[in-house]
Write a protein that holds these residues in place. Structure first.
Motif, PDB file in Angstrom:
ATOM      1  N   UNK A 196       0.820  -1.222   0.000  1.00 56.35           N
ATOM      2  CA  UNK A 196       0.000   0.000   0.000  1.00 56.35           C
ATOM      3  C   UNK A 196       0.854   1.273   0.000  1.00 56.35           C
ATOM      4  N   UNK A 197       2.035   1.179   0.542  1.00 56.97           N
ATOM      5  CA  UNK A 197       2.927   2.329   0.567  1.00 56.97           C
ATOM      6  C   UNK A 197       4.188   1.975  -0.204  1.00 56.97           C
ATOM      7  N   UNK A 198       5.229   2.782  -0.082  1.00 61.47           N
ATOM      8  CA  UNK A 198       6.439   2.535  -0.864  1.00 61.47           C
ATOM      9  C   UNK A 198       7.657   3.014  -0.089  1.00 61.47           C
ATOM     10  N   UNK A 199       8.831   2.591  -0.562  1.00 61.43           N
ATOM     11  CA  UNK A 199      10.056   3.059   0.061  1.00 61.43           C
ATOM     12  C   UNK A 199      10.208   4.564  -0.090  1.00 61.43           C
ATOM     13  N   UNK A 200       9.658   5.128  -1.152  1.00 59.53           N
ATOM     14  CA  UNK A 200       9.716   6.578  -1.333  1.00 59.53           C
ATOM     15  C   UNK A 200       9.017   7.291  -0.176  1.00 59.53           C
ATOM     16  N   UNK A 201       7.877   6.744   0.283  1.00 56.41           N
ATOM     17  CA  UNK A 201       7.178   7.339   1.430  1.00 56.41           C
ATOM     18  C   UNK A 201       8.047   7.256   2.683  1.00 56.41           C
ATOM     19  N   UNK A 202       8.674   6.091   2.878  1.00 52.91           N
ATOM     20  CA  UNK A 202       9.524   5.909   4.055  1.00 52.91           C
ATOM     21  C   UNK A 202      10.713   6.864   4.027  1.00 52.91           C
ATOM     22  N   UNK A 203      11.305   7.047   2.863  1.00 51.21           N
ATOM     23  CA  UNK A 203      12.463   7.941   2.758  1.00 51.21           C
ATOM     24  C   UNK A 203      12.086   9.382   3.072  1.00 51.21           C
ATOM     25  N   UNK A 204      10.883   9.787   2.679  1.00 50.40           N
ATOM     26  CA  UNK A 204      10.454  11.150   2.959  1.00 50.40           C
ATOM     27  C   UNK A 204      10.294  11.373   4.457  1.00 50.40           C
ATOM     28  N   UNK A 205       9.630  10.435   5.132  1.00 55.85           N
ATOM     29  CA  UNK A 205       9.466  10.551   6.587  1.00 55.85           C
ATOM     30  C   UNK A 205      10.810  10.453   7.292  1.00 55.85           C
ATOM     31  N   UNK A 206      11.690   9.614   6.777  1.00 57.64           N
ATOM     32  CA  UNK A 206      13.030   9.481   7.338  1.00 57.64           C
ATOM     33  C   UNK A 206      13.789  10.807   7.246  1.00 57.64           C
ATOM     34  N   UNK A 207      13.690  11.461   6.104  1.00 55.40           N
ATOM     35  CA  UNK A 207      14.371  12.746   5.918  1.00 55.40           C
ATOM     36  C   UNK A 207      13.848  13.786   6.903  1.00 55.40           C
ATOM     37  N   UNK A 208      12.534  13.783   7.139  1.00 54.10           N
ATOM     38  CA  UNK A 208      11.968  14.741   8.098  1.00 54.10           C
ATOM     39  C   UNK A 208      12.551  14.536   9.494  1.00 54.10           C
ATOM     40  N   UNK A 209      12.713  13.276   9.885  1.00 53.95           N
ATOM     41  CA  UNK A 209      13.274  13.008  11.212  1.00 53.95           C
ATOM     42  C   UNK A 209      14.722  13.478  11.302  1.00 53.95           C
ATOM     43  N   UNK A 210      15.490  13.254  10.258  1.00 60.29           N
ATOM     44  CA  UNK A 210      16.894  13.677  10.267  1.00 60.29           C
ATOM     45  C   UNK A 210      17.012  15.197  10.292  1.00 60.29           C
ATOM     46  N   UNK A 211      16.089  15.900   9.637  1.00 62.34           N
ATOM     47  CA  UNK A 211      16.113  17.359   9.688  1.00 62.34           C
ATOM     48  C   UNK A 211      15.867  17.833  11.109  1.00 62.34           C
ATOM     49  N   UNK A 212      14.899  17.205  11.789  1.00 60.03           N
ATOM     50  CA  UNK A 212      14.622  17.578  13.179  1.00 60.03           C
ATOM     51  C   UNK A 212      15.833  17.321  14.068  1.00 60.03           C
ATOM     52  N   UNK A 213      16.610  16.285  13.754  1.00 60.94           N
ATOM     53  CA  UNK A 213      17.802  15.943  14.529  1.00 60.94           C
ATOM     54  C   UNK A 213      19.032  16.749  14.111  1.00 60.94           C
ATOM     55  N   UNK A 214      18.856  17.642  13.133  1.00 62.14           N
ATOM     56  CA  UNK A 214      19.941  18.451  12.568  1.00 62.14           C
ATOM     57  C   UNK A 214      20.992  17.589  11.868  1.00 62.14           C
ATOM     58  N   UNK A 222      19.705  13.517   5.923  1.00 64.65           N
ATOM     59  CA  UNK A 222      18.438  13.873   5.271  1.00 64.65           C
ATOM     60  C   UNK A 222      18.609  13.957   3.756  1.00 64.65           C
ATOM     61  N   UNK A 223      19.710  14.542   3.307  1.00 64.32           N
ATOM     62  CA  UNK A 223      19.957  14.630   1.862  1.00 64.32           C
ATOM     63  C   UNK A 223      20.151  13.253   1.241  1.00 64.32           C
ATOM     64  N   UNK A 224      20.782  12.345   1.970  1.00 63.86           N
ATOM     65  CA  UNK A 224      20.949  10.978   1.468  1.00 63.86           C
ATOM     66  C   UNK A 224      19.591  10.301   1.304  1.00 63.86           C
ATOM     67  N   UNK A 225      18.682  10.526   2.236  1.00 64.31           N
ATOM     68  CA  UNK A 225      17.331   9.961   2.121  1.00 64.31           C
ATOM     69  C   UNK A 225      16.606  10.521   0.894  1.00 64.31           C
ATOM     70  N   UNK A 226      16.731  11.813   0.678  1.00 62.89           N
ATOM     71  CA  UNK A 226      16.064  12.423  -0.475  1.00 62.89           C
ATOM     72  C   UNK A 226      16.669  11.923  -1.782  1.00 62.89           C
TER      73      UNK A 226
END
Length: 567
Positions: free
Chosen positions: A107-125, A130-134
């Motif tokens: 139902x979802x995709x790795x692209x969705x996971x990478x986007x949420x992952x990038x958001x978490x890394x941005x919050x963690x500075x 985050x750029x690697x996830x994108x």
């Protein structure tokens, strides 16, 4: 398989609800395989999310974790709900890693996971991560608006909190790269209001350069066409609009709700109070009343409004409301949108203070107050010099960060500290530890301000060696003590400037072991092995390895030869 199916049925009856019964109306006996059961869990959680029953969705997905090896969707949705519920980012990233490694999507995709992952890394500075996830996301769906916005957030973070240069990632310094990417994004997605929101926030936090001014001019030209999509742009753009009448009109339209098609339950964001006050759209008393209509306030917003209040009556009203405030005041020190600290008040009296330095959702410092004074605290313990300490929960390390439980006798004089199994005791004013300082909020000529705590940047933190140096004794369970181990008792290790000179083990009020030290090294231990009141066993210690450093109660047992006798 049968165990998992049984677990599924138990979960169904435990968490049963109208929505769950609707989803599971079909005969459960038709389920075949773990993947089918995982799919039902997924549908159940999605139904709870659609009904905004986030706590139930979280409970469902916590029970569905047993099936995350057959469904990446389970782990992804678990991470999504954890993020919505503001759980610690280590758990979110762990769930996302599980989803990506499982590689079984429906139902979802790795692209969705990478986007949420990038958001978490941005919050963690952790901007490089985050750029690697994108970049990984781009391999699946190419360039898209969501990735472009997060890339701008990364660059904005780098301008304020990161290295100016990132060789290998960007050819230009971060400010120049931000401007270039902002222009490209605005041109590629002209109907998307998010670039303007990012740009206005960026420009409000720094002195705009000439190139920044050109971007803002372009953004103001597009502003009228995007206000219906994002009305917040009206007050965010106000400081950059030269025409005061136009700025007043836009802010007033936003605060009245007229920019929205449906404004029945509209409440203007508290940050809009600043331009509204500055432009004369609110009087002082109304601004104060609106500010305190919420239970969570931003410290910088309180300060900004206090500076804009024109009358003494308004300023006194602000400080009086602060002294009766019940709720939370947050502080975002680096202004990246993620507060590092929060202070909880009850009727203007400070009750708790929380500090999360790396923004991973796990507090490095929690202080509880008694009548406004620090009473006890839980503070992350620093590793000793030369030792590798545990990594935060947002990393791959499974090691927990040890915390010291600090009890003040009268701040900043510490009475005792509990670290693991050890309790360090201090003489009056023998150990002064002040991890926070206070500043006044809203002080006027007539009233003192509200005391707000802040982490003291000069504080050295807590280490085990520091505790040992200032303590006069250390208590711990006797089965963890030095030499002969006893169950059910307490060992008392007596220190002088961090050097042990005597240790006693007491069981039921009776001393059963005494160890004498010389220059910090155990010399002889007298032991009552039969608990008959006579210390008839003597153990003498001969050090075997003179190159070993440190004391056993700090780093563990040393290598000694033991000579036992009954003398």
């Amino acid at each position: 398989m049968r165990n998992r199916l049984l677990f599924f049925l138990i979960s169904f009856f435990m968490l049963g609800s109208t929505s769950a019964q609707h989803i599971f109306a079909e005969d459960w006996t038709e389920l075949r395989g773990d993947a089918a059961i995982a799919e039902r869990y997924l549908l159940w959680a999605e139904d709870a999310i659609a009904a905004e029953q986030w706590s139930q969705a979280l409970a469902v997905l916590e029970r569905a974790v047993d099936f995350n090896d057959v469904s990446s969707d389970i782990s992804y949705l678990f991470a999504f709900v954890l993020s919505h519920e503001n759980k610690n980012r280590g758990s979110i990233l762990q769930a996302l890693r599980q989803a990506i490694e499982t590689r079984r999507w429906t139902r979802y995709s790795e692209a969705d996971a990478r986007l949420l992952q990038a958001r978490q890394f941005i919050a963690l500075r952790r901007y490089s991560s985050a750029l690697e996830c994108l970049a990984a996301r781009r391999e699946y769906i190419g360039d898209d608006p969501d990735s472009a916005m997060l890339r701008l957030e990364v660059l904005k973070g780098l301008v304020f909190n990161g290295p100016v240069l990132l060789p290998g990632l960007f050819a230009l310094p971060a400010p120049a790269e931000f401007r270039l990417r902002m222009l490209q994004t605005m041109d590629r997605y002209p109907r998307d209001p998010r670039p303007l929101r990012i740009l206005f926030d960026y420009a409000a936090r720094r002195e705009p350069a000439e190139d920044d001014a050109a971007l803002i001019t372009l953004a103001l030209r597009r502003l009228p066409f995007l206000l219906e999509i994002d009305g917040d742009l009206a007050w965010m753009a106000a400081p950059f609009i030269a025409d005061v009448a136009e700025a007043r009109r836009l802010v007033g339209a936003y605060r009245s709700g007229s920019l929205l098609a449906e404004a029945s339950d509209f409440r203007p964001t508290p940050a809009s109070l600043v331009p509204a006050l500055n432009l004369g759209l609110l009087d002082d008393l109304d601004a104060v009343e609106e500010l305190f209509a919420r239970e969570t306030l931003d410290k910088d917003l309180i300060i900004s409004i206090g500076r804009l209040l024109r009358s003494e009556e308004g300023r006194d009203s602000l400080v009086r409301r602060l002294h009766t405030f019940t709720g939370t005041i947050t502080e975002d020190e680096d202004q990246d949108g993620y507060p590092e600290s929060r202070a909880i008040y009850r009727q203007g009296v400070l009750y708790e203070y929380h500090y999360d330095a790396d923004q991973d959702g796990i507090d490095e410092m929690v202080i509880v107050f008694d009548s406004g004074a620090p009473h006890r605290a839980q503070i992350a313990t620093l590793p000793e010099a030369g030792q590798l300490g545990p990594i935060s929960s947002s990393s791959h390390s499974p090691l927990p960060i040890p915390h010291s439980q600090i009890h003040w006798e009268r701040y900043p004089s510490v009475e005792k500290v509990v670290l693991g199994n050890d309790t360090y005791l201090f003489p009056p004013r023998g150990f002064l530890f002040s991890p926070i300082v206070f500043e006044e909020l809203g002080a006027t000529e007539n009233f003192n301000g509200l005391l707000y705590p802040r982490r003291d940047a000069q504080s050295q933190g807590i280490t085990r060696r520091m505790l040992s140096y200032f303590a006069v004794s250390v208590q711990r369970p006797s089965n963890l003590g030095f030499g002969v181990k006893f169950d059910g008792g307490v060992e008392y290790l007596y220190l002088e400037r961090g050097v042990p000179y005597r240790a006693e083990v007491i069981i039921d009020g009776m001393v059963v072991s005494i160890t004498e030290f010389e220059n910090g090294r155990p010399l002889v231990q007298r032991v009552d092995m039969t608990l008959n009141g006579r210390m008839d066993t003597v153990r003498r210690f001969l050090r075997q390895n003179e190159e070993q450093a440190g004391y056993p109660w700090i780093y563990g047992p040393l290598d000694y030869q033991i000579d036992e006798s009954g003398d």
